[in-house]
Design an enzyme around this catalytic site. Structure first.
Site, mmCIF file in Angstrom:
data_model
loop_
_atom_site.group_PDB
_atom_site.id
_atom_site.type_symbol
_atom_site.label_atom_id
_atom_site.label_comp_id
_atom_site.label_asym_id
_atom_site.label_seq_id
_atom_site.Cartn_x
_atom_site.Cartn_y
_atom_site.Cartn_z
ATOM 1 N N LYS A 1 0.812 -1.173 0.036
ATOM 2 C CA LYS A 1 -0.054 0.048 0.162
ATOM 3 C C LYS A 1 0.757 1.222 -0.020
ATOM 4 C CE LYS A 1 -4.302 -1.220 0.229
ATOM 5 N NZ LYS A 1 -5.411 -0.708 -0.651
ATOM 6 N N SER B 1 0.890 -9.931 -0.641
ATOM 7 C CA SER B 1 0.695 -8.518 -0.798
ATOM 8 C C SER B 1 0.850 -8.031 0.833
ATOM 9 C CB SER B 1 -0.746 -8.059 -1.046
ATOM 10 O OG SER B 1 -1.716 -8.847 -0.429
#
Length: 428
Positions: free
Chosen positions: A66, A321
């Site tokens: 992110k 991720s």
């Protein structure tokens, strides 16, 4: 006056994200982020008969991808916008990426998080943001925090940092694919990545289809929150009324207009993965590889079972991720894994109210390797019999059939509540 989220999303659809945008973002990020490793995983490669490489975004500076999108978005703001500061609403990785970016760029940020956010996550956001970030805890849900964030945007003229539905954020997330293709010595046949709002898949897909069009991009969603699959099926952004929030980093009710439009072009398939399968994968990654993956981070690897035949003999990349997994969730993760694998069952069993009934159940019903993990009498409702909540762990899923057969043969009426979501959630 700051734009509201609907205006932002409408404008985003008119934009396009290009390979050039992603390459510019890659240059802007190279001195800020960690170039995370791309590692061939021997265990997974042997299991699936192919070459499995893990892109380790769990080793990013904020332990998720992110940061890439948040930093690229804030960096691309005008000086006037930066002077007014930024706002975001998040209970997880996006908040940490925004906080880190604020401190790195010297920009004031207000981060709204629900009151229910674990203190460990709040502390991380404060640590990454330092003196530049104010964390505001408000409401019981993300929607409450989001509403408060938008009020501040309107009142103070600050810029809202969307987690997935703006051009600059998507371009930043696309730099994951730049690193993968630069590090791979052989062509990539398949790439698997998680989908929440769709920012990562949009960015990665844009770069892949521009540079390596033969690579198949497989998006992976949690089965209980498959909002992108629903939207693509309907041909428009479709809001889910209810979702399973267990895979918190990828559980969104509604994807973005821009991310959906791009995913429609770049995705070759979407695989919805059951939450229990995600839990099994989290445990396997930890036990076999010492990799701490959060539920959303394990999605890509969990999908390999559903593509076993297609990927045989191929070069496969899974984007891990994120790795912000709360250790307090591990018991829940183990429980969900056991239930999914058919190794843990909960029953409401009717016991005769007489001496020796429990001994008979233990001796004549339980198998040699069956283990009672939960045993709870409920209030007796008559003198002859009473219901008991029993949790039983098996060594092999095949032991389930003989177990329930022995219950029936020995006079123990039962109800298996594993698949009765109402009863299961009420009692377990």
């Amino acid at each position: 006056m700051a734009k509201n989220i609907t205006e932002l999303e409408r404008e985003a659809v008119a934009d396009e994200v290009t390979v050039a945008d992603i390459m510019v973002a890659n240059q802007a990020l190279k001195d800020v982020i960690i170039r995370t490793p791309l590692q061939r995983n021997e265990i997974l490669s042997a299991r699936y008969g192919c070459n499995v490489f893990l892109k380790r975004e769990d080793q990013q500076v904020v332990r998720s991808f992110k940061l890439r999108g948040a930093y690229n978005f804030i960096r691309s703001m005008t000086e006037a916008e930066r002077a007014k500061g930024v706002v975001c609403a998040s209970a997880g990785n996006h908040a940490q990426g925004v906080a880190y970016s604020c401190q790195a760029l010297g920009i004031e940020g207000k981060i709204f998080m629900p009151l229910t956010t674990p203190s460990q996550k709040v502390s991380q956001v404060k640590r990454f943001g330092g003196a530049y970030v104010e964390v505001i805890l408000i409401g019981d849900s993300f929607d409450d925090a989001f509403a408060a964030a938008m009020e501040v945007c309107s009142a103070e003229g600050k810029t809202f940092v969307h987690p997935f539905n703006t051009e600059a954020v998507i371009a930043g997330q696309g730099t994951v694919a730049v690193e993968v293709l630069n590090d791979m010595q052989e062509p990539v046949d398949y790439m698997f990545c998680a989908i929440g709002g769709g920012g990562l898949a949009s960015g990665v897909g844009t770069y892949l289809k521009g540079i390596s069009p033969s690579t198949k991009l497989i998006g992976v969603e949690p089965q209980g929150a498959a909002s992108m699959k629903a939207s693509l099926k309907e041909g428009q952004v479709t809001r889910l009324e209810t979702i399973d929030t267990f895979v918190d980093g990828a559980a969104v009710k509604q994807v973005g207009d821009l991310s959906m439009a791009i995913c429609q072009k770049v995705l070759d398939d979407i695989v919805p993965v059951p939450e229990g399968k995600v839990c099994t994968t989290i445990l396997e990654l930890y036990n076999e590889n010492a990799i701490v993956a959060e539920p959303a981070g394990a999605l890509s690897v969990a999908a390999l079972d559903f593509y076993r035949e297609e990927i045989r003999g191929k070069n496969v990349v899974c984007v891990v991720s994120g790795g912000n997994n709360d250790i307090e969730r591990m018991q829940e993760i183990k429980e969900k894994s056991l239930i999914y694998e058919g190794l843990k069952h909960y029953f409401i069993v009717t016991f005769p109210q007489r001496a020796g009934a429990l001994r008979k159940f233990m001796g004549d019903v339980l198998g040699e390797q069956d283990d009672i993990t939960h045993f709870e009498y409920t209030k007796r409702n008559n003198r002859e019999q009473g219901p008991v909540l029993v949790g039983i762990e098996l060594k092999d899923p095949a032991d389930y059939g003989p177990l329930v057969e022995r219950m029936a043969q020995n006079g123990f009426p039962y109800k298996d509540i594993n698949n009765d979501s109402l009863l299961f959630n009420l009692l377990i």
